[in-house]
Design an enzyme around this catalytic site. Structure first.
Site, short mmCIF file in Angstrom:
data_model
loop_
_atom_site.label_atom_id
_atom_site.label_comp_id
_atom_site.label_asym_id
_atom_site.label_seq_id
_atom_site.Cartn_x
_atom_site.Cartn_y
_atom_site.Cartn_z
N CYS A 239 39.58 3.20 -11.88
CA CYS A 239 38.12 3.24 -12.04
C CYS A 239 37.73 3.72 -13.43
O CYS A 239 36.64 3.42 -13.91
CB CYS A 239 37.49 4.12 -10.96
N GLU B 255 32.55 8.62 -5.33
CA GLU B 255 33.05 8.27 -6.65
C GLU B 255 33.31 6.77 -6.64
O GLU B 255 34.16 6.29 -5.88
CB GLU B 255 34.29 9.07 -7.01
N GLN C 62 42.92 -9.05 -5.13
CA GLN C 62 42.81 -8.57 -6.51
C GLN C 62 43.21 -9.67 -7.49
O GLN C 62 42.56 -9.87 -8.53
CB GLN C 62 43.70 -7.35 -6.72
N GLU D 211 32.38 -4.71 -13.00
CA GLU D 211 33.72 -4.12 -12.88
C GLU D 211 34.69 -5.20 -12.39
O GLU D 211 34.48 -5.80 -11.34
CB GLU D 211 33.71 -2.95 -11.91
N LYS E 38 41.24 8.63 6.47
CA LYS E 38 41.56 7.21 6.61
C LYS E 38 41.87 6.64 5.23
O LYS E 38 40.99 6.52 4.38
CB LYS E 38 40.41 6.41 7.23
N GLY F 237 35.76 4.51 -3.93
CA GLY F 237 35.94 3.08 -3.72
C GLY F 237 34.86 2.29 -4.42
O GLY F 237 34.28 2.74 -5.42
N SER F 238 34.56 1.12 -3.90
CA SER F 238 33.61 0.22 -4.54
C SER F 238 32.19 0.74 -4.43
O SER F 238 31.84 1.46 -3.49
CB SER F 238 33.70 -1.18 -3.92
N GLY G 34 30.19 2.31 -1.17
CA GLY G 34 29.58 3.63 -1.32
C GLY G 34 28.11 3.62 -0.98
O GLY G 34 27.60 4.54 -0.32
#
Length: 492
Positions: free
Chosen positions: A288, A254, A335, A389, A180, A233-234, A238
């Site tokens: 990232c 990650e 964003q 971040e 996905k 992802g974020s 996660g």
């Protein structure tokens, strides 16, 4: 696979067939350089679609597991050839839906083909080991086997190369995949799946669904047939996945980064500024591993800031499809809003915005998500812009009075993905390598970028710190060890 209309409607791939979602609904994907341009329509999948994809992968697993390693490799080699044959088309499509420059998109397509070829080769080297036994009638050895169904969930910033580095080792090890992609970049993800499908993957070996995580995500993580979940992802997403999986399900996460570049007194200042810009503003800061903090020794601070601002002024901002553009739009409206919010946060905290940070809205910028790259000075290490971040083109310059202080500042964040230093002092280089809290360490290089044959992953809240991606070690996540004690007759 697609319905030929003014705007194409693309389908899911389940059990080897291109199918509509059971929801009957679709969503549109827009060009971030011109949000009025629709790149395509995609299936708004729901949990039932995810379950069907998982069940197809589960049924396909025994046959794919039994497929010879050379045949698996052959399919990956052919898929790589298909990606490269469509290089120009796929690079343009990637730029249209994500916003990065055409040059960066071409590099990503080529890189993804290289990744497929790398794992096609490495798949032929998956091996166990023989072990000494105190019993001369027992032969002890290990063998590595695939896990089963692997769920692959990926972000939009590297929408082709990240899936490739997850899917290729999963398949070559004998697993089946449910993939996905992020809803901002489903088309280029589909091109990867299409290449694998056209290269000869059997039905169900790879399955592809699009749609929001909120409507599809639960089965992808919790279904009993799912033996592993790999996610990029974020950190928040996660953590949710990590809490949701079954005890027996492997997880590879990650996540975020707040990556520092340390600039020492002996650094080549122009090169250091160039590395900061490449790491912080290339890909519009949406990596990232992007450089978000530059920790500069007091003696060269002002010279560095002057060089950083001067070089940043030379950057050309615009549509990634236009020649000569250095910085494209942000990927979506969310964003853009997030970056603009952090610019205001930085100013309210007392940092000095010495360049950029404003939205661009005139002329060719009017319909896109453009912001001028921002540079802050007078940043304190505990400010939010130095701790959180941002995932956009914002660099915080932090002054340090000693190497010890610079190291302390660099490590004093919750993340530990990538870090770099600019110096020619061998003692400081070695101290940095040994003591920086990051999974990827660079010397006189930008924080971004990693070799497809080298392990990739972070420390602290940047990763689960278990299995690494990329390189030969990535295959460890997709295989399990079986220990065998084989009794034999003593012929003496």
């Amino acid at each position: 696979m697609a319905t030929q209309t003014a705007v194409q409607t693309y389908k899911n791939l389940v059990n080897g067939q291109w199918v509509d979602s059971v929801s009957g609904a679709t969503f549109e994907n827009a060009n971030p350089a011109d949000a009025s341009e629709i790149v395509g329509r995609f299936q708004a999948s729901v949990e039932e679609d995810a379950v069907r994809a998982i069940e197809a992968a589960e049924r396909a697993f025994p046959a794919w597991r039994g497929t010879s390693p050379s045949r698996r490799a052959e399919i990956l080699y052919k898929a790589a050839d298909l990606l490269e044959a469509g290089l120009e088309q796929y690079a343009e499509e990637l730029t249209r839906e994500e916003g990065k420059t055409l040059g960066s998109s071409r590099m990503e397509v080529r890189r993804s083909a290289q990744t497929l070829r790398y794992y096609a080769s490495e798949g032929l080297n998956i091996a166990g080991e023989t072990l000494p036994s105190d019993d001369p009638t027992t032969f002890v050895y290990t063998k590595k086997e695939p896990l089963g169904v692997v769920t692959v969930i990926t972000p939009w910033n590297f929408p082709l190369s990240i899936p490739a580095r997850k899917i290729a080792p999963a398949l070559v090890a004998g697993n089946t995949v449910v993939f996905k992609p992020a809803s901002d970049t489903p088309l280029i993800a589909l091109r990867l799946v299409q290449a694998l499908h056209d290269a000869g993957l059997p039905a169900g070996a790879i399955n592809f669904i699009t749609g929001s995580a909120s409507r599809t995500g639960a089965p992808l993580v919790t279904h009993p047939a799912v033996k592993a979940v790999t996610f990029t992802g974020s950190t928040g997403a996660g953590e949710h996945i990590n809490r949701s999986v079954r005890l027996s399900t492997r997880v590879q996460l990650e996540l975020g980064g707040k990556n520092p570049l340390l600039v020492m007194e002996d650094a080549d200042i122009e090169q250091a500024a160039e590395l900061a810009i490449k790491g912080g503003f290339e890909l519009t800061g949406q990596a990232c591993t992007g450089t978000s903090r530059v920790i500069v020794m007091d003696a060269v601070h002002d010279r560095f800031v002057e060089a950083l601002v001067a070089q940043t002024r030379q950057l050309r901002i615009g549509s990634g499809l236009q020649p000569g553009v250095d910085v494209g739009p942000l990927a979506n409206a969310s964003q853009l809003s997030n970056v603009l919010d952090y610019v205001e946060i930085g100013k309210s905290e007392g940092a000095e915005l010495v360049y950029g940070g404003e939205r661009l809205t005139e002329g060719d910028y009017a319909k896109g998500y453009y912001v001028r790259p921002a540079i802050f000075t007078q940043v304190k290490p505990d400010m939010r812009i130095a701790q959180e971040e941002i995932f956009g083109p914002v660099i915080s310059v932090i002054r340090a009075t000693s190497f010890r202080e610079a190291m302390r500042i660099a490590n004093d964040v919750q993340f530990g993905l990538s870090a770099a230093i600019c110096t020619f002092d061998p003692d400081r280089v070695q101290h940095f390598i040994d003591n920086i809290q990051a999974g990827v360490v660079k010397v006189n290089r930008t924080t971004t970028g990693n070799a497809y044959n080298a392990p990739f992953g972070g420390l602290k809240m940047s990763s689960t710190a278990t299995y690494r991606e990329s390189g030969r070690g990535a295959l460890e996540f997709y295989t399990q060890i079986k220990s065998v004690y084989h009794g034999v007759k003593n012929v003496d």
